[in-house]
Design an enzyme around this catalytic site. Structure first.
Site, PDB file in Angstrom:
ATOM      1  N   ARG A  73       0.805  -1.219   0.000  1.00  0.00           N
ATOM      2  CA  ARG A  73       0.000   0.000   0.000  1.00  0.00           C
ATOM      3  C   ARG A  73       0.844   1.278   0.000  1.00  0.00           C
ATOM      4  O   ARG A  73       0.678   2.126  -0.872  1.00  0.00           O
ATOM      5  CB  ARG A  73      -0.930   0.011   1.215  1.00  0.00           C
ATOM      6  CG  ARG A  73      -1.877   1.187   1.239  1.00  0.00           C
ATOM      7  CD  ARG A  73      -2.774   1.152   2.459  1.00  0.00           C
ATOM      8  NE  ARG A  73      -3.552  -0.062   2.528  1.00  0.00           N
ATOM      9  CZ  ARG A  73      -4.369  -0.372   3.539  1.00  0.00           C
ATOM     10  NH1 ARG A  73      -4.483   0.454   4.556  1.00  0.00           N
ATOM     11  NH2 ARG A  73      -5.055  -1.494   3.524  1.00  0.00           N
ATOM     12  N   HIS A 119      -7.830  -3.480  -8.686  1.00  0.00           N
ATOM     13  CA  HIS A 119      -7.750  -2.835  -7.362  1.00  0.00           C
ATOM     14  C   HIS A 119      -9.147  -2.768  -6.746  1.00  0.00           C
ATOM     15  O   HIS A 119      -9.844  -1.763  -6.863  1.00  0.00           O
ATOM     16  CB  HIS A 119      -7.161  -1.429  -7.510  1.00  0.00           C
ATOM     17  CG  HIS A 119      -6.591  -0.862  -6.244  1.00  0.00           C
ATOM     18  ND1 HIS A 119      -5.457  -1.356  -5.647  1.00  0.00           N
ATOM     19  CD2 HIS A 119      -7.014   0.164  -5.460  1.00  0.00           C
ATOM     20  CE1 HIS A 119      -5.186  -0.658  -4.565  1.00  0.00           C
ATOM     21  NE2 HIS A 119      -6.127   0.273  -4.420  1.00  0.00           N
ATOM     22  N   TYR A 163     -16.749  13.911 -15.213  1.00  0.00           N
ATOM     23  CA  TYR A 163     -16.517  15.107 -16.012  1.00  0.00           C
ATOM     24  C   TYR A 163     -15.105  15.184 -16.585  1.00  0.00           C
ATOM     25  O   TYR A 163     -14.862  15.983 -17.493  1.00  0.00           O
ATOM     26  CB  TYR A 163     -16.767  16.363 -15.174  1.00  0.00           C
ATOM     27  CG  TYR A 163     -18.165  16.479 -14.631  1.00  0.00           C
ATOM     28  CD1 TYR A 163     -19.262  16.519 -15.484  1.00  0.00           C
ATOM     29  CD2 TYR A 163     -18.390  16.536 -13.264  1.00  0.00           C
ATOM     30  CE1 TYR A 163     -20.548  16.620 -14.996  1.00  0.00           C
ATOM     31  CE2 TYR A 163     -19.674  16.645 -12.756  1.00  0.00           C
ATOM     32  CZ  TYR A 163     -20.754  16.674 -13.621  1.00  0.00           C
ATOM     33  OH  TYR A 163     -22.020  16.774 -13.132  1.00  0.00           O
TER      34      TYR A 163
END
Length: 955
Positions: A73, A119, A163
């Site tokens: 991580r 993931h 967007y």
């Protein structure tokens, strides 16, 4: 339940048998009864239960979690410089073929594919990772080419993923290069549906160029970004010189190169970070000054430290201005736009730009510290790495990638060459091949017959010329057999391959493959050839993506001395009777002629008045002495700077002074050198101590002088150890003696007798004799005089002294006594807060036993309380003021010096120069004679060696 009770509760085999035999019993009434002797079924039946220590289990579980966080991580891999989440985003974009020349795709699609395929932590986790990879103020070389709102350096968040759009940049494609050529290990994804790479081939030195930040369990990483050209130069040097040290590599890699630019102050932190893996780098913003058309000065910030938000800088600057930490700033505005960053800081007219710049560095994030923590995963284990280690492991990774790529290409070339060999043999004997296939009942039979057949090479000179000599020599030895792979290739061959041109093409292709195979084998056999490939790749990356350094490495910034942040100027420090202190520029007060009424000096609250006033530089030390003999230490710039109209700040908020403690004297010094500090008390005691003894005060103050009961400190002066001291009393007496009569004493000593006082008299002032100066004596009714020190004959300490000034009803008591020069100026302050500044030369020097002239015209009911000396060369002098009467009336309001107030002439009175010689020469001689008689009568009392010469030490 105790263990023994549990064991007793469990039935044994014998008891179980007895229970079975006695299940049926007859009751008293003859009915049968059945005892329930069988055990209830347990939820743990068939389970294996093992007792574990909870401490060990918690330790092991937490360690597993910690290692998962570290490895999977938070920390980047040393090879490609990516964390798992970043790597998976890049792989998902590569699966979508989002190269630099492709069309941008919605980030929602990219985040969805990444989360669904690699993931499984949700799109909300993937999208911020994608956004940061496209921010050019976060990465030195962004890996994502964004389209839309990807946030800003102001800390604004990115627009929603529906967007925005993105695709990979050129350097990202270099990271993915050769991924399909078996260059890295693959592992199953979270649901075992597809494979994902454990690391990217990483042709681009991502970790060195873009750096990385992350927080794991028990450790954190903070690798700085660097300039690509410098990194490539360092890699080339390490390839050519494998024994190169970190110091050698630092000749090429000068230091971090942040995407936001700025200046790195010094190389000490860089050296520590590159050699040990840990260091601290001071980064400053880039600023310059500009002059506006109106004559104002502006400080313009064009580059800021790395990882500092622009809005944070603007807010912190505004906070520093509001808290008076940076008083020289008038306004701060953000004029940044698409063309670049521009923070404009408007300065006040009287502000020094250099001082303000230093204050900005001190009190705002315009100077910040970047911590270098070079921790990365090496073989899935965290390690702290030097600059050489980072470069070495990158080159080592590239060696592995190129070897695996070469091995893969060699294996593929050999497989293709093997097939071409079969095709060439088949075409050379095509009639027989066709006959075998035509006569075969099915494909498997045809395949078996082809494998069993023996074929010979064609005698065509054109074909033989195109083939490698090895292959021709092998074929000439005898008929050649085919393998199953070659037979399958012949069965799948199209008829167009039978033309003459196609036969020559097969031979030509085979020749090229043989050359490739030889090249691959040479690379695998020769380390130098492999390094040549790496060297070419590094040169290509450098020339294609390199740019100029953005962060400048400047000279080391010295530790901030607070005095560097304060403009040095002479100031007036006032202290009121109620304990309010403030400082104002010396230019606040204009010079007036002798006899003027002055300007209004302070707006004291009712019942308060300005009691002390002295001149000092903002960089001076203020030694604040209390009547009880204690001393506090303060810098002048720590005194609150306020307007004349304000009453000041309570001294108890500046110094730790008790409510019943009163300040009696303040001395300003620049440094604690070999000079001495002379202390005088109200009862005539005097003490001399080295100035060095006062250089280390405590927070609550220190004992400066031992004071007896009923006595108090009234004056303190700095001397050179052999000066002459003059003590003056309220009744007009004065004594002049040599400082050597007072031996050096400890800081807490009580001192020896300096002057013998008559009943009702007390010491009001002390001065150090100056051959170039005169002694100024001022009385409470505004009269005073100047007299040469020579007029006061030298005596032994402890005498009654001589007449200094006549304390008649016109003059009143003596309130102050100063050593002044002709070019000096003095400032006088009254009980009612009126202040006048006048030149010393305007006060004529006259005889000793006189009444003096009018120095200041006082209003009815007002009286003079304090006097301060202003040095002629604008340097701050050491000033000490005696206390005024505690019953003084309240002060009035200040009026600005430039408000057009005119000087008020002296009231009609006796001309100041008339009757100044109130005593004739004969009367003066008679007075001196009387003084001499007094000296003779009392000289023994204060003579050295007498009982008064003993030190009185007050602890």
């Amino acid at each position: 339940m105790p263990d023994d009770e549990v064991n007793n509760a469990q039935p044994t085999d014998e008891s179980a048998g007895a229970d079975d035999a006695a299940q049926a019993q007859v009751n008293d009434d003859g009915t049968a009864a059945v005892k329930a002797a069988t055990a209830q079924p347990s939820m743990f039946d068939g389970e294996q239960i093992e007792d574990l220590a909870i401490e060990q289990e918690m330790r092991d579980s937490y360690l597993t979690y910690a290692m998962s966080t570290i490895v999977d991580r938070a920390l980047p891999d040393i090879r490609d410089g990516l964390k798992p989440s970043q790597r998976r985003v890049m792989v998902a974009m590569n699966d979508l073929n989002l190269g630099p020349r492709s069309k941008h795709r919605k980030c929602a699609k990219i985040a969805g594919d990444t989360s669904g395929n690699y993931h499984p932590h949700g799109e909300g986790v993937v999208y911020p990772t994608l956004v940061r990879l496209g921010q050019d103020w976060s990465l030195r070389a962004p890996l994502v080419d964004p389209q839309g709102n990807f946030g800003s350096i102001d800390g604004d968040p990115a627009a929603a993923m529906r967007y925005t759009e993105a695709r990979m940049t050129g350097v990202a494609m270099e990271m993915m290069a050769d991924l399909t050529l078996d260059t890295v290990d693959m592992q199953p994804n979270y649901d075992n549906v597809r494979d994902e790479p454990t690391v990217l081939p990483g042709k681009f030195p991502n970790l060195l160029v873009n750096g990385s930040q992350g927080i794991a369990v028990g450790m954190a990483t903070s690798l700085p970004p660097h300039n690509l050209r410098e990194v490539c130069d360092g890699l080339l040097h390490l390839i050519d010189n494998p024994e190169a040290t970190t110091l050698n590599l630092m000749k090429f890699v000068k230091g971090p190169d942040f995407p936001t630019g700025g200046l790195i102050c010094g190389r000490e932190g860089v050296l520590a970070g590159y050699t040990t893996g840990r260091g601290r780098v001071h980064v400053r913003a880039r600023m310059h000054t500009e002059q506006t058309r109106g004559g104002k000065t502006q400080i313009v910030v064009t580059e800021i430290p790395y990882q500092v938000l622009k809005t944070t800088i603007v807010e912190r600057v505004a906070q520093a201005v509001k808290s008076d930490k940076i008083p020289g700033i008038q306004d701060v505005q953000d004029h940044s736009d698409r063309t670049g960053m521009r923070i404009v800081i408007d300065l006040r007219k009287d502000a020094e730009p250099e001082v303000v710049v230093n204050q900005l560095y001190q009190y705002t994030p315009l100077q910040s510290t970047f911590s270098i923590i070079n921790i990365a995963l090496v073989n899935r284990a965290p390690r702290t790495l030097s600059l050489r280690d980072l470069m070495y492991y990158f080159l080592d990774h590239r060696k592995v990638v190129i070897r695996r790529r070469t091995t893969y290409l060699l294996r593929r070339a050999r497989r293709r060459a093997h097939i071409l060999e079969g095709l060439i043999l088949a075409v050379a004997d095509i009639d027989r091949i066709i006959e075998l296939i035509k006569t075969s009942p099915d494909v498997p039979a045809a395949r078996e017959r082809l494998v069993a057949a023996k074929l010979s090479l064609s005698d065509s000179a054109a074909v033989r010329k195109l083939l490698p000599e090895k292959f021709v020599a092998k074929a000439d030895k005898g008929p050649q057999g085919l393998t199953g792979v070659q037979a399958d290739a012949i069965l799948g061959m199209q008829l167009q391959r039978l033309t003459g041109l196609e036969i020559e093409k097969l031979a030509r292709d085979y020749g090229q493959l043989v050359e490739e195979i030889e090249g691959y084998e040479a690379i695998l056999a020769d380390e130098n050839l492999l390094l040549d490939i790496i060297r070419e790749d590094v040169h290509e990356i450098r020339d294609k993506y390199g740019d100029e350094r953005r962060t400048e490495i400047a000279a080391a910034a010295e530790e901030f001395d607070i005095e560097d942040l304060i403009a040095e100027e002479d100031v007036v420090v006032t202290l009121s009777h109620e304990g309010y202190i403030k400082r104002m520029p010396l230019t606040t007060y204009r010079r007036q002629g002798r006899g003027g009424q002055g300007i209004i000096g302070s707006d004291a609250k009712e019942g308060d008045f300005v009691e002390q006033l002295f001149i000092a530089s903002t960089h001076d030390y203020m030694l604040v002495f209390l009547e009880n003999g204690r001393m506090h230490w303060l810098k002048v710039y720590d005194v609150p700077s306020m307007a004349r109209q304000s009453k000041g700040r309570a001294i108890v908020n500046v110094l730790q002074i008790g409510a019943d403690e009163r300040i009696c004297a303040v001395v300003s010094v620049r440094e604690f050198d070999d000079r001495c500090l002379v202390t005088a008390t109200r009862k005539g005691q005097i003490k001399k101590t080295e100035l060095k003894a006062y250089a280390h005060p405590r927070k609550g103050g220190i004992v400066a002088a031992g004071v007896g009961e009923g006595d108090a400190v009234i004056g303190v002066a700095v001397s050179h150890g052999n000066d002459e001291i003059v003590l003056g009393t309220a009744n007009g007496q004065a004594i002049r003696f040599n400082e050597t009569d007072v031996r050096l004493m400890g800081r807490t000593a009580g001192g020896v007798r300096g002057i013998n006082l008559r009943e009702g008299d007390e010491v009001i002032g002390m001065a150090v004799a100056d051959p170039m100066a005169t002694l100024l004596t001022l009385c409470e009714n505004g009269y005073g005089k100047r007299t040469s020190f020579e007029e006061y004959r030298l005596q032994s300490r402890g005498g009654y002294g001589v007449i200094n000034i006549k304390t008649t009803e016109r003059n009143g008591k003596v309130v102050a006594m100063k050593s002044v020069r002709d070019a000096d100026e003095i400032m006088l302050i009254t009980h009612n807060g009126m202040i006048v500044r006048t030149g010393v030369s305007e006060i004529r020097s006259i005889g000793r036993a006189t009444q003096g002239v009018r120095v200041m015209t006082l209003k009815s009911g007002d009286s003079l309380v304090a006097v301060a000396r202003v040095l002629a060369d604008d340097q701050s002098g050491q000033e000490q003021l005696g206390l005024a009467d505690a019953d003084a009336p309240a002060g009035t309001v200040y009026e600005p010096a430039d408000a057009g107030q005119e000087e008020t002439p002296a009231e009609p009175d006796t001309p100041p120069d008339v009757d100044v010689e109130a005593q004739s020469e004969s009367s003066a001689d008679q007075a001196d004679a009387g003084d001499s008689a007094d000296d003779e009568n009392h000289s023994d009392a204060g003579a050295p060696g007498g009982p008064d010469d003993e030190d009185v030490t007050m602890l």
